[in-house]
Design a protein around this motif. Structure first.
Motif, PDB file in Angstrom:
ATOM      1  N   ARG B 121       2.793 -12.545  38.899  1.00 61.76           N
ATOM      2  CA  ARG B 121       4.275 -12.821  38.228  1.00 61.76           C
ATOM      3  C   ARG B 121       4.627 -13.280  36.947  1.00 61.76           C
ATOM      4  O   ARG B 121       5.306 -13.389  35.854  1.00 61.76           O
ATOM      5  N   ASP B 122       2.623 -13.439  36.484  1.00 60.63           N
ATOM      6  CA  ASP B 122       2.216 -13.780  34.451  1.00 60.63           C
ATOM      7  C   ASP B 122       2.612 -12.442  34.108  1.00 60.63           C
ATOM      8  O   ASP B 122       3.064 -12.924  33.140  1.00 60.63           O
ATOM      9  N   GLU B 123       2.071 -11.664  34.574  1.00 59.62           N
ATOM     10  CA  GLU B 123       2.333 -10.402  34.232  1.00 59.62           C
ATOM     11  C   GLU B 123       3.802 -10.130  33.408  1.00 59.62           C
ATOM     12  O   GLU B 123       3.555 -10.359  31.724  1.00 59.62           O
ATOM     13  N   ALA B 125       5.524 -12.129  32.115  1.00 62.57           N
ATOM     14  CA  ALA B 125       5.578 -13.768  31.087  1.00 62.57           C
ATOM     15  C   ALA B 125       5.289 -13.562  30.221  1.00 62.57           C
ATOM     16  O   ALA B 125       4.986 -14.140  29.578  1.00 62.57           O
ATOM     17  N   ALA B 126       3.853 -12.138  30.214  1.00 56.26           N
ATOM     18  CA  ALA B 126       3.345 -12.485  29.006  1.00 56.26           C
ATOM     19  C   ALA B 126       3.760 -12.023  28.056  1.00 56.26           C
ATOM     20  O   ALA B 126       3.156 -11.787  27.126  1.00 56.26           O
ATOM     21  N   LYS B 127       5.090 -11.745  28.136  1.00 52.72           N
ATOM     22  CA  LYS B 127       6.062 -10.777  26.379  1.00 52.72           C
ATOM     23  C   LYS B 127       5.807 -12.189  25.434  1.00 52.72           C
ATOM     24  O   LYS B 127       6.818 -13.204  25.823  1.00 52.72           O
ATOM     25  N   ALA B 128       5.630 -11.673  24.494  1.00 56.25           N
ATOM     26  CA  ALA B 128       5.804 -13.146  23.789  1.00 56.25           C
ATOM     27  C   ALA B 128       6.981 -12.975  23.116  1.00 56.25           C
ATOM     28  O   ALA B 128       7.190 -11.851  22.395  1.00 56.25           O
ATOM     29  N   GLY B 129       7.837 -13.927  21.775  1.00 54.91           N
ATOM     30  CA  GLY B 129       8.616 -13.370  20.827  1.00 54.91           C
ATOM     31  C   GLY B 129       8.933 -14.934  19.937  1.00 54.91           C
ATOM     32  O   GLY B 129       8.043 -16.382  20.428  1.00 54.91           O
TER      33      GLY B 129
END
Lengths: 522, 307
Positions: B121-123, B125-129
């Motif tokens: 599930r962490d993948e 979530a890796a998008k940072a903003g």
């Protein structure tokens, strides 16, 4: 049948929302576990499915109760300590019972589940022994390694096992669960606080699927090794034995750490569920730093080896903890550095002088004296021995100093491990053996406020030009935008503490830059 | 019958009698005094209108302390109430307050329910903003992380706007051996203020000095996307040819310039990290060290001798 009794007890806990804080419930479970230990492995294996299920149910209940124990900034009560000790012992007994059943599970459908339960409980027991500050049983890692070998022999290393992980259900294979137990065993050698241990477990439980166990050394170098024929823990560096070695390949670790960091940038705490997300962000950052250091150590071409230690018997040293104690202790030890007001404290009070000076001097006089046994000495560290119950306030991350015949050896507590049942050994990594206490004068701001004196410890760096020198101050005194005066003889240096190199419990080691230098009039 | 039972029965009887006598209807509804009274009548002492101000509004109102409380028997001298057409006028609009944010969800103590966690599930979530799109809780976590990860350098997201100071902090981190943390700090500036070219360039220089071709190439791509017309691009490509010579991104750029033209604290470096050329501070630091260390014996300590 004991397994049935155990299942009934655990079902009661589920339905009745009973808590393991109840001594009665703990007693019932402990009695059942004790009776399981007396049942032969073959008989346990015949009820293997139920036993494995009950193990996961037990982990569920334990996880439910760990929040009140871990998410608690207060000192533990005797009840808290009792619960943690019980959890450590209970998980170890579970591991032993499941391991004996797994040994006799050849040809049964429940073999993979029993091996999974053994490895889950081995990891849990590692964690709970660290949380409870108890030494791990010697047999624990041996049972886990044996479970892996049984899985390899039975050919169930790729069978998925459903297991509980603090509020989530994961499916893992035996090597993944073994990797978790290995890494927890490595990380919980006294370097992490109990909250940090739980955070590390939450992360590793989620990441373990990306780790591989290999019989040959990987080319990447980001790997550790273990001899599965013995009860040894995970080790870094070159393989030193010719046994049945497995390499734990951690190539995914840098990417995983980046995921955690990017999660924080987006305001999310990895893994997003469980007790660990409720802990302070600082605890997460400390685990991040710890794992980054592990990576650096693994990537280094010449991994830092532990310096040879020499045991010292019968020696006692005076120990100072914290910036204030170190500065005051150094002044007391060396009359030349003594605080000028300390000699005439009472006169200060009687004369109505500044209260802060008087209080400072009184604190020096009432300094708590700590004496600890010297366990061992190495080139870059010392081991201190304290009796059980004594020096409870010294923990991992504290700044401590030892007086060495006029010089001051300052270091950071990096380990606190139980030494049998008699006491604890506190491992100190020495930063310097020639630290100097200094007193900084904070310059008032534009509004005329903020001027005050504060203690600091000068830590000379290895570089003679002063680039790596540091000043250690207490956390509350640190202000990166402030200017400070440091007077040495007839010279006053105006400095700014412009970055934090390292931080621990209540202290910051700051790099500084000299902004100005003035010659004081004679 | 026990005395307590008798007492309860008597109390019930009294309450019933009280109800049927109609006193419950005299409790004035919770309304602002302004809307219930005619001008001039509210200030009349002892009037029924003034009793309304003692209802549970949570606000203190300037009323006569001698007025009767709502629900008590009215004095015979009281004047009858004139029905007010505006008595049930809408209440003033609720002020626009910030929503309350809980520290953490209240932990459920119910029976355990196992919910299967989606694998990996962490993948996503890796998008940072940047912080602008975050809710209050996420923003607070981000701020706390910044302060904990970069003590002294950052206190909040707002500090990321001071690019010069952040570049200096990143340079010092790099000089202290924390290259990855320096890169993370500059990444944060680029996420928050992508228009700041200086942060991108400093990040690139640190990646170059750290001899990290993978990171350099990734940053160079991102920099090109953010600032395609940057006058510094030839310099970025020049460094790129050094750190990743085979990469097509840098090979495409014209290589007609002289690589030896640049001066700085490090040979042939553009000094985007703003290293100080003035060494006065370093000389003073060296003097401070020698003064402090003067007289200290640097040799074998007693403990080392024991070892």
């Amino acid at each position: 049948m004991s397994v049935v009794t155990l299942l009934d007890t655990l079902a009661d806990c589920h339905e009745g929302e009973l808590t393991l804080r109840s001594p009665d419930l703990r007693g019932r479970i402990a009695a059942t576990l004790a009776s399981l230990a007396r049942v032969p492995g073959r008989e346990l294996a015949s009820r293997g499915t139920e036993l494995a299920e009950s193990a996961q149910a037990f982990r569920c209940i334990l996880n439910r109760d760990q929040e009140s124990l871990l998410d608690n900034p207060l000192q533990w009560t005797p009840e808290d300590r009792e619960l943690a000790h019980w959890a450590a012992n209970a998980t170890w007994r579970w591991c032993a019972a499941a391991a004996s059943a797994a040994d006799a599970s050849a040809g049964r459908d429940s073999a993979a589940a029993l091996i999974g339960a053994t490895l889950c409980m081995a990891g849990d027991s590692m964690k709970w022994h660290a949380i409870a500050s108890m030494p791990c049983p010697n047999e624990l890692m041996a049972r886990a390694s044996r479970a892996l070998r049984v899985a390899e022999t039975l050919g169930v290393t790729e069978t998925e096992v459903v297991c509980e992980a603090d509020g989530a259900t994961l499916t893992r294979q035996a090597p993944h669960l073994y990797a978790r137990a290995l890494l927890l065993g490595y990380l919980t050698s006294g370097n992490l606080t109990r909250q940090q241990v739980e955070i590390a477990d939450a992360w590793i439980s989620r990441w373990s699927r990306d780790y591989a166990l290999s019989r040959t050394a990987p080319a990447s170098g980001t790997a550790m090794w273990v001899d599965v024929s013995k009860g040894h823990r995970l080790r870094a560096g070159e393989v030193a034995v010719a046994g049945d070695v497995r390499f734990l390949v951690l190539d995914a670790l840098p990417r995983q750490l980046a995921i955690v960091e990017r999660g924080f940038h987006s305001g999310r705490i990895f893994p997003g569920a469980g007790v660990s997300v409720k802990f302070r962000i600082e605890e997460h950052v400390a685990v991040l730093d710890h794992l980054h250091r592990l990576l650096e150590q693994l990537r280094a071409k010449e991994p830092s080896r532990r310096a040879p230690r020499t045991l010292v018997e019968g020696a006692t040293v005076e120990v100072f903890a914290g910036v204030r104690e170190i500065a005051a202790g150094a002044r007391m030890a060396n009359p030349a550095l003594r605080h000028p007001q300390s000699i005439a404290t009472l006169a200060l009070v009687e004369d109505g002088s500044r209260l802060r000076d008087a209080i400072d001097s009184l604190q020096e006089i009432e300094l708590k004296r700590r004496w600890m046994g010297l366990a061992d000495v190495s080139e870059d560290g010392i081991g201190l021995h304290a009796p059980l119950g004594d020096q409870e306030d010294i923990g991992v991350g504290d700044l401590v100093a030892v007086s060495e015949g006029g010089t001051l050896a300052v270091g950071e507590v990096t380990r606190r491990v139980p030494d049998g049942t008699a006491g604890v050994v506190i491992g100190v990594e020495i930063r310097t053996r020639s630290a100097r206490p200094v007193r900084l004068q904070r310059i008032a701001g534009a509004d005329g406020r903020g001027a005050r004196e504060l203690d600091a410890v000068f830590i000379p760096g290895a570089d003679a030009c002063g680039r790596a020198d540091a000043l250690v101050v207490t956390e509350g005194n640190y202000d990166p935008r402030a200017r400070y005066e440091l007077a040495i003889d007839d010279c006053v240096f105006v400095i700014a503490l412009n970055r934090v190199r390292r931080q621990g419990r209540g202290w910051l080691s700051c790099g500084f830059e000299v902004l100005d230098k003035e010659q004081r009039a004679a | 019958m026990t005395p307590s039972f008798i007492a309860i029965a008597a109390l019930l009887g009294f309450v019933t009698l009280f109800f049927f006598m109609g006193h419950s209807g005299r409790v004035v509804p919770e309304m602002p005094a302004k809307g219930r009274s005619k001008p001039g009548s509210a200030s009349k002492p002892g009037s029924k209108n003034s009793t309304g101000s003692r209802t549970n509004t949570g606000l203190k109102s300037p009323v006569d302390p001698n007025t009767k409380l709502a629900g008590t028997w009215p004095p015979k001298s009281s004047t009858p109430v004139t029905p007010d057409p505006n008595a049930f006028a809408p209440a003033p609009a609720v002020p626009d307050l910030d929503a309350l944010v809980w520290e953490s969800p209240v932990p459920s103590r119910g029976p355990i329910t196992l919910t299967r966690e989606p694998e990996r599930r962490d993948e996503p979530a890796a998008k940072a903003g940047n912080a602008s799109g975050l809710d209050a809780g996420a923003r607070r976590i981000r701020e706390r992380y910044l302060a904990a990860r970069f003590p002294g350098a950052l206190r909040s997201t707002a500090d990321l706007a001071d690019t010069d100071r952040i570049i200096k902090c990143a340079r010092l981190l790099f000089e202290d051996g924390f290259a990855s943390r320096a890169g993370e700090l500059l990444d944060l500036v680029s996420e928050e203020h992508p228009e700041s070219e200086a942060a991108w360039l400093a990040n690139l220089e640190i990646a170059f000095l750290d001899r990290n071709p993978e990171r350099y190439v990734r940053l160079a791509h991102a920099f090109f996307r953010a600032h395609p017309e940057s006058p510094d691009w030839p310099e970025v490509a020049r460094l790129g040819r050094r750190v990743a010579p085979m990469h097509p991104r840098f090979a495409q750029t014209s290589a007609g310039q002289n690589d030896e033209e640049h001066i700085g604290p490090w040979p042939q470096m553009p000094n985007w990290i703003q290293a100080n050329w003035d060494l006065t501070g370093e000389l003073a630091a060296s003097e401070l060290r020698s003064r402090l260390m003067g007289g200290v014996l640097i040799g074998t300590s007693p403990l080392q001798k024991a070892a």
